[in-house]
Design a protein around this motif. Structure first.
Motif, mmCIF file in Angstrom:
data_model
loop_
_atom_site.group_PDB
_atom_site.id
_atom_site.type_symbol
_atom_site.label_atom_id
_atom_site.label_comp_id
_atom_site.label_asym_id
_atom_site.label_seq_id
_atom_site.Cartn_x
_atom_site.Cartn_y
_atom_site.Cartn_z
ATOM 1 N N LEU A 221 0.852 -1.189 0.000
ATOM 2 C CA LEU A 221 0.000 0.000 0.000
ATOM 3 C C LEU A 221 0.885 1.235 0.000
ATOM 4 N N GLU A 222 0.979 1.896 -1.132
ATOM 5 C CA GLU A 222 1.961 2.956 -1.355
ATOM 6 C C GLU A 222 1.839 4.110 -0.379
ATOM 7 N N ASN A 223 0.609 4.491 -0.034
ATOM 8 C CA ASN A 223 0.423 5.703 0.770
ATOM 9 C C ASN A 223 0.071 5.413 2.228
ATOM 10 N N MET A 224 0.450 4.240 2.723
ATOM 11 C CA MET A 224 0.122 3.900 4.097
ATOM 12 C C MET A 224 1.357 3.431 4.843
ATOM 13 N N SER A 225 1.647 4.065 5.967
ATOM 14 C CA SER A 225 2.829 3.725 6.750
ATOM 15 C C SER A 225 2.593 2.456 7.564
ATOM 16 N N ARG A 226 3.691 1.877 8.026
ATOM 17 C CA ARG A 226 3.602 0.663 8.837
ATOM 18 C C ARG A 226 2.885 0.948 10.160
ATOM 19 N N SER A 227 3.123 2.121 10.746
ATOM 20 C CA SER A 227 2.465 2.466 12.014
ATOM 21 C C SER A 227 0.955 2.607 11.825
ATOM 22 N N LYS A 228 0.528 3.172 10.688
ATOM 23 C CA LYS A 228 -0.900 3.288 10.392
ATOM 24 C C LYS A 228 -1.517 1.899 10.233
ATOM 25 N N ILE A 229 -0.806 1.007 9.568
ATOM 26 C CA ILE A 229 -1.298 -0.364 9.388
ATOM 27 C C ILE A 229 -1.430 -1.066 10.734
#
Length: 309
Positions: free
Chosen positions: A31-39
């Motif tokens: 997911l190009e526009n999603m950070s690991r912390s958001k996930i």
């Protein structure tokens, strides 16, 4: 179902082709526009399910796993019209073409509720498409805050869909001017290198194995003592694509505080300008071509480089 009762803005479903390690790391690459912390936050809130079951961040995805990502609607942001000067190059009942100044954020987000291009659009243009919601009315494609130049705006949903299709099938032609460090010996070239999030810094992007297909074409317009002026055309439109690709071939953009060297030309950010766009009008079918001159800071840098060469 998700744990929370919040409204869902988007649901993404993925089928895992092969065993791929931790789910948070796998999705951050996919997911190009999603950070690991958001996930990880989405996982904690049970907004990410695997085979219809909640999981933890250390879950190891397996071949043929079905992943469902439910993305909640963002916290509401009041988007108000603001009387901000805006250069409208062209406008009709379906589209507008804007010359965005350097330093202007395109749409509101956390920390940028005011002073954005969208705030200005709401003041200057009566009708805007609603496909991207209240936060991004009319926005078909974006430019980084410190990239100046042409943006195409949709004034109704039908125009928005047709313009988006041209971006997807790569028939919308976009050309940028960039001042880069170094003097290229060859006159033109193609950079075909996949881009994904930088595993060492999730806020940046880089060329990585397994990244998304990314293709940029360039030609040299002028050479100077230690710099070059390039025209770059996009075949794909990844986040930070031109900046990442030019860094990758060791000719980073001057003034780029993220991907370029600190010792550089004086300015207000990267010397990158969306110079021309060409597309088919969504209603008439006519070929539309627009150009925007580089801003005064960019032109001033070119004049100094010519004097020094």
């Amino acid at each position: 179902m998700t744990k929370n009762n919040e409204n869902i803005e988007e649901i993404i479903t993925l089928t895992v082709p092969v065993d791929a390690g931790r789910i948070d790391k796998y999705l951050a690459n996919e997911l190009e526009n999603m950070s690991r912390s958001k996930i990880q936050l989405l996982i904690d809130e049970q907004n990410i399910l695997v085979n219809d079951e909640p999981i933890k961040s250390n879950y190891k995805v397996q071949s043929q796993d079905e992943i469902q990502i439910s993305i909640p609607e963002p916290e509401p942001i009041d988007v108000i019209p603001e009387d901000i000067p805006l250069e409208i190059i062209y406008q009709d009942e379906d589209i507008a073409v804007i010359n965005k100044p350097q330093g202007m954020v395109v749409h509101p987000a956390a920390g940028h509720n005011h002073g954005t291009l969208v705030n200005a659009l709401l003041h200057h243009i009566k009708d805007l498409s609603g496909i991207n919601g209240k936060i991004r009315p009319g926005i078909v494609h974006r430019l980084d805050k410190d990239t100046s130049g042409i943006l195409v705006i949709a004034k109704n949903d039908e125009a928005h869909v047709k313009l988006s299709e041209q971006l997807q099938d790569r028939s919308m032609q976009r050309k940028y001017w960039a001042i880069v460090h170094g003097v290229l010996s060859h006159n033109h070239g193609t950079i075909d290198a996949p881009i994904g999030r930088d595993p060492k810094n999730r806020q940046q992007f880089t060329v990585v194995t397994g990244g998304k297909e990314s293709i940029s074409h360039f030609r040299v317009l002028e050479r100077f003592k230690d710099y070059s002026l390039l025209e770059v055309s996009l075949e794909t439109g990844r986040t930070h694509q031109i900046r990442v690709h030019l860094k990758y071939i060791n000719f980073p953009i001057a003034g780029d505080e993220v991907y370029g060297p600190k010792k550089t030309l004086k300015g207000n950010g990267q010397f990158l300008h969306a110079h021309t766009v060409e597309f088919t009008h969504p209603r008439t079918g006519n070929l539309m071509h627009f150009e925007a001159e580089v801003p005064s800071t960019f032109e001033g840098a070119l004049e100094e480089l010519r004097l020094d060469s």
